[in-house]
Scaffold this active site. Structure first.
Site, mmCIF file in Angstrom:
data_model
loop_
_atom_site.group_PDB
_atom_site.id
_atom_site.type_symbol
_atom_site.label_atom_id
_atom_site.label_comp_id
_atom_site.label_asym_id
_atom_site.label_seq_id
_atom_site.Cartn_x
_atom_site.Cartn_y
_atom_site.Cartn_z
ATOM 1 N N CYS A 174 27.410 27.646 5.833
ATOM 2 C CA CYS A 174 26.829 26.607 6.690
ATOM 3 C C CYS A 174 27.606 25.289 6.637
ATOM 4 O O CYS A 174 28.004 24.741 7.672
ATOM 5 C CB CYS A 174 25.354 26.400 6.365
ATOM 6 S SG CYS A 174 25.014 25.653 4.745
ATOM 7 N N HIS B 83 20.784 23.643 3.568
ATOM 8 C CA HIS B 83 21.323 24.208 4.821
ATOM 9 C C HIS B 83 21.609 23.088 5.802
ATOM 10 O O HIS B 83 20.868 22.108 5.902
ATOM 11 C CB HIS B 83 20.342 25.199 5.443
ATOM 12 C CG HIS B 83 20.954 25.984 6.568
ATOM 13 N ND1 HIS B 83 21.868 26.999 6.366
ATOM 14 C CD2 HIS B 83 20.817 25.884 7.922
ATOM 15 C CE1 HIS B 83 22.248 27.504 7.519
ATOM 16 N NE2 HIS B 83 21.633 26.831 8.486
ATOM 17 N N HIS C 78 24.734 27.028 13.956
ATOM 18 C CA HIS C 78 24.986 27.091 12.516
ATOM 19 C C HIS C 78 25.491 28.463 12.090
ATOM 20 O O HIS C 78 25.484 29.422 12.868
ATOM 21 C CB HIS C 78 23.695 26.755 11.744
ATOM 22 C CG HIS C 78 22.553 27.712 11.982
ATOM 23 N ND1 HIS C 78 21.516 27.866 11.097
ATOM 24 C CD2 HIS C 78 22.284 28.590 13.000
ATOM 25 C CE1 HIS C 78 20.658 28.763 11.547
ATOM 26 N NE2 HIS C 78 21.100 29.217 12.694
#
Length: 345
Positions: A258, A307, A319
């Site tokens: 990420c 994240h 993402h």
């Protein structure tokens, strides 16, 4: 609303990425690592447990990324210090050699007391000229000795600093090893759980993941402008990576985790940002409301900020979500991760 469609990849490359992604869900190759004891969920709970393990793996990945960033900085500092010490030692050796030459010359010309040399000299004027040179040599010796002492002190300090950095480097390497084993252990557990399913059940899970990946090709993003030219450039770079696989610890250009995606994308826009999601959470201008986000803003997810992705417009996040998935768009509301805040770089 305008419809965003990902540019089609060449057939061969596209087939490779999609095949790899689907296979990753049903046949993750776990490297050898110590796994925790497996739970015994029923069939309906297997996917939820696998998702939980994937989430834990991604959280551990961000900690690994932080340790890796620290490791790389320490390694660079150690290399620079060791190079500086080596050059300083060469300079010290040169000073010592010079001092030795001066001492030898003085010994050869000054073995007799100066007053006796003057008395015995057949040319007092010539001797006095030589004596003045000897006085200069003594002054140079003193200056060289002071330089040697200063250089020795500096080298001692630099060696001590390098020694401490090396100790820190050793600790960081151990942390890297531990986090790597933790990640591999979570992925190994997920694979064992998937192996408890029938081929039909595994195929169903793979098909669901593939549908989520393909949804990126027809997501509605709208026409809203980015908050700045910088974020717009970074967002465009990220959009070009849609379809690339998630790989923990990866920073592109053909696979990402990420924060690897976000840091890579900003780097393409000529902007250096921190490597981890937790560090990226504290740069730029914080935006606390989803309604105030603009395309290209960073989105921080989960309470531990483990994240990060790009706000893509129309309630979507772009993402690299988890193992077995690809870089893709998803509705924030169905991502399964709570929104914490946004960041405009």
């Amino acid at each position: 609303m305008a419809s965003h469609r990902r540019p089609k990849q060449p057939n061969r490359a596209r087939t490779t990425v999609l095949t790899t992604t689907a296979a990753a869900v049903v046949a993750l190759t776990a490297q050898s690592a110590q796994a925790d004891p497996l739970p015994d969920p029923n069939k309906k709970g297997v996917k939820a447990e696998v998702d939980r393990l994937y989430e834990q793996a991604t959280q551990a990945t961000e900690k690994y990324n932080g340790a890796k960033e620290k490791h790389d900085k320490l390694q660079k500092q150690v290399d620079n210090l060791q190079d500086t010490v080596a050059r300083g030692q060469d300079e010290l050796n040169t000073l010592r050699d010079g001092l030795g030459s001066l001492a030898t010359a003085q010994y050869r010309s000054g073995g007799v007391d100066p007053s006796v040399q003057l008395f015995l000299s057949s040319d007092p004027d010539s001797y006095l000229d030589k004596a003045a040179v000897l006085d200069q040599l003594s002054s140079r010796q003193l200056s060289t000795l002071k330089k040697i002492q200063a250089k020795q002190r500096t080298l001692a300090q630099q060696r001590e600093e390098a020694s401490q950095k090396l100790a820190d480097l050793g600790s960081t390497r151990k942390e890297l090893k531990d986090k790597k084993q933790e990640i591999q252990g979570k992925l190994a557990q997920a694979q064992k759980l998937l192996n408890t399913l029938t081929a039909k059940e595994r195929a169903k899970i793979a098909a669901e993941e593939e549908r989520a990946n393909r949804a990126s090709e027809r997501v509605e993003l709208g026409n809203e402008a980015s908050g700045s030219q910088r974020t717009a450039s970074a967002f465009e770079a990220a959009k070009s990576r849609v379809g690339m696989p998630y790989v923990w610890g990866a920073t592109g250009p053909n696979s990402f985790d990420c924060s690897g995606l976000t840091s890579w994308a900003f780097n393409q826009a000529g902007i250096s940002i921190p490597r981890t999601s937790q560090a990226q959470a504290n740069i730029g201008t914080r935006i606390n409301s989803l309604s105030e986000l603009k395309p290209g803003d960073l989105i921080l997810m989960r309470t531990d900020l483990s994240h990060v992705g790009f706000y893509a417009g129309n309630g979507q996040i772009l993402h690299a979500p988890k193992p077995g998935a690809v870089v893709r768009y998803e509705p924030i509301s169905t991502s399964g991760m709570p929104f914490m805040w946004g960041v405009r770089v």
